[in-house]
Design a protein around this motif. Structure first.
Motif, PDB file in Angstrom:
ATOM      1  N   ASP B  50       0.979  -1.206   0.117  1.00 53.15           N
ATOM      2  CA  ASP B  50      -0.033  -0.081  -0.132  1.00 53.15           C
ATOM      3  C   ASP B  50       0.808   1.155   0.101  1.00 53.15           C
ATOM      4  O   ASP B  50       2.072   1.254  -0.079  1.00 53.15           O
ATOM      5  CB  ASP B  50      -1.039   0.093   1.068  1.00 53.15           C
ATOM      6  N   ALA B  51       0.380   2.185   0.229  1.00 56.42           N
ATOM      7  CA  ALA B  51       0.952   3.872   0.073  1.00 56.42           C
ATOM      8  C   ALA B  51       2.216   3.753   1.238  1.00 56.42           C
ATOM      9  O   ALA B  51       3.184   4.538   0.972  1.00 56.42           O
ATOM     10  CB  ALA B  51       0.050   4.799   0.398  1.00 56.42           C
ATOM     11  N   THR B  52       2.268   2.979   2.267  1.00 53.16           N
ATOM     12  CA  THR B  52       3.401   2.870   3.428  1.00 53.16           C
ATOM     13  C   THR B  52       4.618   2.465   2.552  1.00 53.16           C
ATOM     14  O   THR B  52       5.725   2.883   2.589  1.00 53.16           O
ATOM     15  CB  THR B  52       2.927   2.213   4.406  1.00 53.16           C
ATOM     16  N   GLU B  53       4.633   1.490   1.858  1.00 54.02           N
ATOM     17  CA  GLU B  53       5.625   0.945   0.860  1.00 54.02           C
ATOM     18  C   GLU B  53       6.139   1.930   0.086  1.00 54.02           C
ATOM     19  O   GLU B  53       7.480   2.210  -0.031  1.00 54.02           O
ATOM     20  CB  GLU B  53       5.203  -0.422   0.115  1.00 54.02           C
ATOM     21  N   ALA B  54       5.213   2.561  -0.712  1.00 52.33           N
ATOM     22  CA  ALA B  54       5.872   3.681  -1.649  1.00 52.33           C
ATOM     23  C   ALA B  54       6.443   4.892  -0.698  1.00 52.33           C
ATOM     24  O   ALA B  54       7.393   5.084  -1.337  1.00 52.33           O
ATOM     25  CB  ALA B  54       4.557   4.175  -2.435  1.00 52.33           C
ATOM     26  N   PHE B  55       5.745   5.168   0.305  1.00 50.82           N
ATOM     27  CA  PHE B  55       6.405   6.293   1.005  1.00 50.82           C
ATOM     28  C   PHE B  55       7.707   5.785   1.420  1.00 50.82           C
ATOM     29  O   PHE B  55       8.501   6.923   1.209  1.00 50.82           O
ATOM     30  CB  PHE B  55       5.256   6.731   2.114  1.00 50.82           C
ATOM     31  N   VAL B  56       8.055   4.709   1.971  1.00 53.96           N
ATOM     32  CA  VAL B  56       9.181   4.309   2.514  1.00 53.96           C
ATOM     33  C   VAL B  56      10.241   4.389   1.403  1.00 53.96           C
ATOM     34  O   VAL B  56      11.473   5.177   1.504  1.00 53.96           O
ATOM     35  CB  VAL B  56       9.321   3.023   3.247  1.00 53.96           C
ATOM     36  N   LEU B  57       9.975   3.550   0.275  1.00 45.82           N
ATOM     37  CA  LEU B  57      11.004   3.554  -0.614  1.00 45.82           C
ATOM     38  C   LEU B  57      11.212   5.069  -1.196  1.00 45.82           C
ATOM     39  O   LEU B  57      12.366   5.334  -1.398  1.00 45.82           O
ATOM     40  CB  LEU B  57      10.198   2.906  -1.981  1.00 45.82           C
ATOM     41  N   ARG B 168      28.935   4.670   0.060  1.00 44.75           N
ATOM     42  CA  ARG B 168      29.964   4.749  -1.028  1.00 44.75           C
ATOM     43  C   ARG B 168      30.032   3.175  -1.558  1.00 44.75           C
ATOM     44  O   ARG B 168      30.692   3.156  -2.711  1.00 44.75           O
ATOM     45  CB  ARG B 168      31.104   5.191  -0.710  1.00 44.75           C
ATOM     46  N   ARG B 169      29.702   2.363  -0.860  1.00 47.53           N
ATOM     47  CA  ARG B 169      29.676   0.821  -1.393  1.00 47.53           C
ATOM     48  C   ARG B 169      28.231   0.294  -1.544  1.00 47.53           C
ATOM     49  O   ARG B 169      27.967  -0.285  -0.697  1.00 47.53           O
ATOM     50  CB  ARG B 169      30.594  -0.122  -0.789  1.00 47.53           C
ATOM     51  N   PRO B 170      27.344   0.874  -2.395  1.00 45.75           N
ATOM     52  CA  PRO B 170      25.657   0.471  -2.205  1.00 45.75           C
ATOM     53  C   PRO B 170      25.710  -0.944  -2.351  1.00 45.75           C
ATOM     54  O   PRO B 170      24.791  -1.521  -1.571  1.00 45.75           O
ATOM     55  CB  PRO B 170      25.584   1.059  -3.777  1.00 45.75           C
ATOM     56  N   ILE B 171      26.651  -1.583  -3.240  1.00 44.89           N
ATOM     57  CA  ILE B 171      26.235  -3.178  -3.223  1.00 44.89           C
ATOM     58  C   ILE B 171      26.298  -3.920  -1.632  1.00 44.89           C
ATOM     59  O   ILE B 171      25.406  -4.537  -1.199  1.00 44.89           O
ATOM     60  CB  ILE B 171      27.154  -3.818  -4.025  1.00 44.89           C
ATOM     61  N   TRP B 172      27.477  -3.247  -0.794  1.00 45.83           N
ATOM     62  CA  TRP B 172      27.378  -3.713   0.622  1.00 45.83           C
ATOM     63  C   TRP B 172      26.444  -3.256   1.386  1.00 45.83           C
ATOM     64  O   TRP B 172      26.127  -3.952   2.223  1.00 45.83           O
ATOM     65  CB  TRP B 172      28.781  -3.322   0.921  1.00 45.83           C
ATOM     66  N   MET B 173      25.941  -2.034   1.210  1.00 46.28           N
ATOM     67  CA  MET B 173      24.936  -1.585   1.734  1.00 46.28           C
ATOM     68  C   MET B 173      23.732  -2.366   1.708  1.00 46.28           C
ATOM     69  O   MET B 173      22.926  -2.782   2.621  1.00 46.28           O
ATOM     70  CB  MET B 173      24.299  -0.146   1.499  1.00 46.28           C
ATOM     71  N   LEU B 174      23.272  -2.683   0.391  1.00 47.33           N
ATOM     72  CA  LEU B 174      22.270  -3.673  -0.107  1.00 47.33           C
ATOM     73  C   LEU B 174      22.256  -4.852   0.742  1.00 47.33           C
ATOM     74  O   LEU B 174      21.257  -5.409   1.142  1.00 47.33           O
ATOM     75  CB  LEU B 174      22.163  -3.677  -1.625  1.00 47.33           C
ATOM     76  N   ALA B 175      23.503  -5.481   0.487  1.00 51.02           N
ATOM     77  CA  ALA B 175      23.603  -6.785   1.084  1.00 51.02           C
ATOM     78  C   ALA B 175      23.609  -6.695   2.531  1.00 51.02           C
ATOM     79  O   ALA B 175      22.736  -7.741   3.258  1.00 51.02           O
ATOM     80  CB  ALA B 175      25.184  -7.459   0.929  1.00 51.02           C
ATOM     81  N   PHE B 210      13.826   0.989   2.274  1.00 50.97           N
ATOM     82  CA  PHE B 210      14.511   2.394   2.416  1.00 50.97           C
ATOM     83  C   PHE B 210      15.793   2.342   1.792  1.00 50.97           C
ATOM     84  O   PHE B 210      16.300   3.150   0.962  1.00 50.97           O
ATOM     85  CB  PHE B 210      14.456   2.840   3.940  1.00 50.97           C
ATOM     86  N   VAL B 211      16.670   1.158   2.134  1.00 54.46           N
ATOM     87  CA  VAL B 211      17.956   1.065   1.480  1.00 54.46           C
ATOM     88  C   VAL B 211      17.686   1.165   0.016  1.00 54.46           C
ATOM     89  O   VAL B 211      18.520   1.675  -0.735  1.00 54.46           O
ATOM     90  CB  VAL B 211      18.855  -0.071   2.182  1.00 54.46           C
ATOM     91  N   ILE B 212      16.956   0.101  -0.119  1.00 53.53           N
ATOM     92  CA  ILE B 212      16.808   0.122  -1.708  1.00 53.53           C
ATOM     93  C   ILE B 212      16.472   1.533  -2.414  1.00 53.53           C
ATOM     94  O   ILE B 212      17.109   1.803  -3.490  1.00 53.53           O
ATOM     95  CB  ILE B 212      15.642  -0.825  -2.192  1.00 53.53           C
ATOM     96  N   LEU B 216      18.676   3.279  -5.125  1.00 52.10           N
ATOM     97  CA  LEU B 216      18.080   3.812  -6.455  1.00 52.10           C
ATOM     98  C   LEU B 216      18.303   5.262  -6.663  1.00 52.10           C
ATOM     99  O   LEU B 216      18.560   5.793  -7.691  1.00 52.10           O
ATOM    100  CB  LEU B 216      16.468   3.583  -6.321  1.00 52.10           C
ATOM    101  N   GLY B 217      18.344   6.158  -5.495  1.00 45.79           N
ATOM    102  CA  GLY B 217      18.255   7.406  -5.662  1.00 45.79           C
ATOM    103  C   GLY B 217      19.848   7.793  -5.878  1.00 45.79           C
ATOM    104  O   GLY B 217      20.250   8.919  -6.726  1.00 45.79           O
TER     105      GLY B 217
END
Lengths: 253, 389
Positions: B50-57, B168-175, B210-212, B216-217
């Motif tokens: 719902d809108a919560t997911e969109a808001f957090v992303l 600075r290391r987005p892949i690590w952050m995502l992982a 949020f991290v995704i 993306l940003g």
């Protein structure tokens, strides 16, 4: 002679016209609750018990099963349900036992069923829940898990010959405004479908009555509240009887 | 009115993000007004999310851009300081809304004179132990119904302050975020709550979204679309999936039970889709929509420069004041809908609600605009990047 029969015809016509709106206003079964909410899936345990003429019912729930603002405990929906069902099916002996009480949660109800179910061996369990969870903001997911677990256990105990009917909260604008009721109702409906329980939507039926000015306890003046609560419980019991009898109709369905 | 609002829209950002954020804020207002008929038309009725997911992303998206820039220019300490300043603002806003909520419940209890009606309603923690409830609310361990998004945002943003160097290391952050998500779901980790309650949104799970958003940003849009190129067949498949989900939701989840019987296994699966710890189906649902929208709505679409979109963009660019206003207005809307079931009241609540949210957006924009001009007029004042995350 001729004049007299003309006179009679006029009276009959007048009476007919006078009665016409009354005929239109006559309510459907279950105090005019929408038919879609009075349809149940098959209730084989109840069906067999009705055929034998002896039905054991276990009611588990929170405040409305005990008094819920009615004039006396015998005026609550569980007691009225027994009386109306007995009147509808002559020769039927209905035994009912009621457990729970104000502020009890699904977890409490589950314990009560585990404790008293084996001794009672009910054909039909009516489980009313959700209001306390919603009002206190307890986890809807935990409630759904509890419902599925308990329903499977209860139904398995007598070889799938115990029917489970879930009943959701009473409709209340105050509750709707201040708790996330819909999430709890959604979870209850899914948990019922997932575990083979039937779902009696007291919320939807009461909402229909409130919106159509048939019965609106929340907007009733204080002096009339007990009277209207009695009527509400009577109507709920009537709707529930329709629901149960629909589910217990002998096969083929 | 809308025409005069367009100049207030801040250019130079991805207007799609602001537009969707504005839309999410409006949906949040609607969904926080139970009984609102428009609630039947919001995202939650057609998708698992719902809108919560969109808001957090999208909050992650904006935070990644804004604080990432500060991090690069001024270093961790500065950036973390700014993030924690934002956390403080959110906390104060949350407590303010809590006070308003409590007053509203008290008011409607008295107005409806409901004491004798539903026995169970007197069981809410605030009625039973008001002083304790106040303390627990300050500790975020008590969150009344519908006051659960800001606590999530507060914790997620505070986690972000600590983990900022990882951008600075987005892949690590995502992982790292994914590991925390999996561990949280497998071991049912959750922050402490009071009185048998649980957090409506478990921040340890929701941080992944949020991290995704941050990722993306921060990503180069060209590279991003190379990594996730448009494929008509995949898109078609995903659209079909979304339609199936919408049908499932409407026939079984929200809908009537009678008529069609759903297989028990399917209902069991649907019953297991929890919002609290962001079930993978909800996560997938929002990401699929994000991919589809990013390709179907190009950044330069004429639609985004129109009046309607402009209004939502304006709200999206000032998300915190508009969000708080939306929650505040939803309290008033609730009381109004409680008092009258009429269609007129529905129209009134929705028109007044949206107009007021738009007004708050416009006032914030005007205020910010004034601040910026002043800063430009003073050559000595260091120009700080505008942060609205």
């Amino acid at each position: 002679m001729k004049g007299r029969s003309l006179w009679m015809t006029a009276v009959a016509l007048a009476a007919g016209i006078g009665l016409w709106p009354l005929g239109l206003r006559a309510e459907g079964p279950g105090c005019g609750a929408p038919a879609e909410y009075l349809v149940s899936g098959p209730l084989p345990g109840t069906s067999a018990a009705l055929a034998r003429g002896n039905l054991r019912v276990m009611v588990v729930g929170s405040a409305s099963t005990q008094a819920g603002g009615t004039s006396s405990p015998s005026a609550t929906w569980p007691q009225r349900f027994v009386r109306i069902l007995s009147a509808r099916t002559p020769g039927l002996n209905v035994e009912v036992q009621i457990f729970g009480g104000r502020g009890t949660t699904a977890a409490d109800h589950s314990r009560l069923m585990a404790e008293h179910g084996p001794g009672l061996r009910p054909h039909l369990v009516i489980w009313q829940l959700g209001t306390v969870e919603a009002a206190r903001g307890l986890s809807a997911d935990d409630m759904a898990d509890m419902v599925q677990e308990t329903t499977s256990r209860v139904r398995a105990a007598r070889g799938e010959r115990t029917d489970m009917v879930l009943m959701d909260p009473q409709f209340s604008r105050f509750l709707r405004a201040n708790a996330d009721v819909e999430s709890y109702r959604d979870k209850l409906r899914l948990a019922a479908a997932a575990s083979g329980a039937q779902f009696f939507s007291r919320w939807s039926i009461m909402k229909f009555w409130a919106e159509n000015e048939r019965l609106d306890l929340e907007r009733a003046p204080r002096s009339l509240r007990v009277t209207i609560a009695d009527e509400l419980h009577d109507c709920l019991a009537r709707a529930l009887v329709e629901f149960i009898l629909d589910g217990a109709r002998p096969a083929p369905r | 009115m809308a025409i005069s609002l367009i100049p207030l829209v801040r250019p130079g950002r991805d207007l799609r993000v602001d537009f969707l954020r504005g839309l999410a804020l409006w949906f949040i207002f609607i969904d926080h007004t139970p009984g609102n008929l428009l609630g039947l038309a919001t995202l939650r009725n057609v998708a698992f999310c719902d809108a919560t997911e969109a808001f957090v992303l999208l909050a992650g998206f904006a935070a990644g851009i804004a604080y990432g820039r500060i991090m690069e220019r001024e270093g961790w300490l500065q950036a973390a300081g700014r993030v924690m300043g934002r956390v403080g603002t959110l906390y104060v806003a949350h407590i303010f809304l809590f006070v308003v909520f409590t007053a509203q419940v008290g008011f409607s209890a008295a107005a409806l004179d409901q004491a004798a009606y539903l026995d169970e309603l007197a069981l809410d923690p605030f009625t039973q132990e008001p002083y304790r409830a106040l303390l627990e609310a300050l500790l975020l361990r008590y969150q009344p119904a519908f006051l659960d998004i800001l606590p999530l945002y507060i914790v997620v943003l505070a986690l972000f302050a600590v983990t900022l160097p990882m951008i600075r290391r987005p892949i690590w952050m995502l992982a790292g975020a994914s590991v925390l998500y999996v561990v949280t779901r497998s071991f049912e980790l959750e922050p402490p709550a009071w009185n048998g309650q649980s957090w409506s949104f478990n921040p340890f799970a929701w941080q992944l979204l949020f991290v995704i958003g941050i990722w993306l940003g921060r990503a180069d849009p060209v590279k991003l679309s190379q990594h996730f190129p448009w494929n008509r067949w995949i898109a078609l498949l995903l659209v079909v999936l979304l339609i199936v989900a919408a049908a499932l939701l409407n026939f079984f989840w929200h809908g009537a039970t009678s008529g069609i019987e759903m297989p028990e296994r399917l209902s069991g699966w649907m019953a297991s889709i929890d919002k609290t710890s962001l079930h993978p189906a909800r996560l997938a649902s929002v990401l699929i929509m994000c991919w589809l929208i990013s390709h179907l709505l190009p950044p330069g679409a004429a639609f985004l420069f129109g009046r309607t979109a402009g209004s939502f963009i304006l709200m999206g660019q000032h998300s915190l004041p508009v969000f708080c206003a939306g929650i505040f207005l939803s309290f008033l809307g609730r009381v109004a809908i409680e008092m009258s079931d009429s269609l007129l009241m529905q129209v009134l609540v929705n028109v007044a609600g949206l107009a007021a949210m738009l007004g708050v957006g416009a006032v914030s924009a005007w205020y910010d605009d004034g601040g910026r001009r002043k800063a430009q007029a003073l050559p000595t004042a260091g120009q700080k990047p505008k942060v609205d995350a």
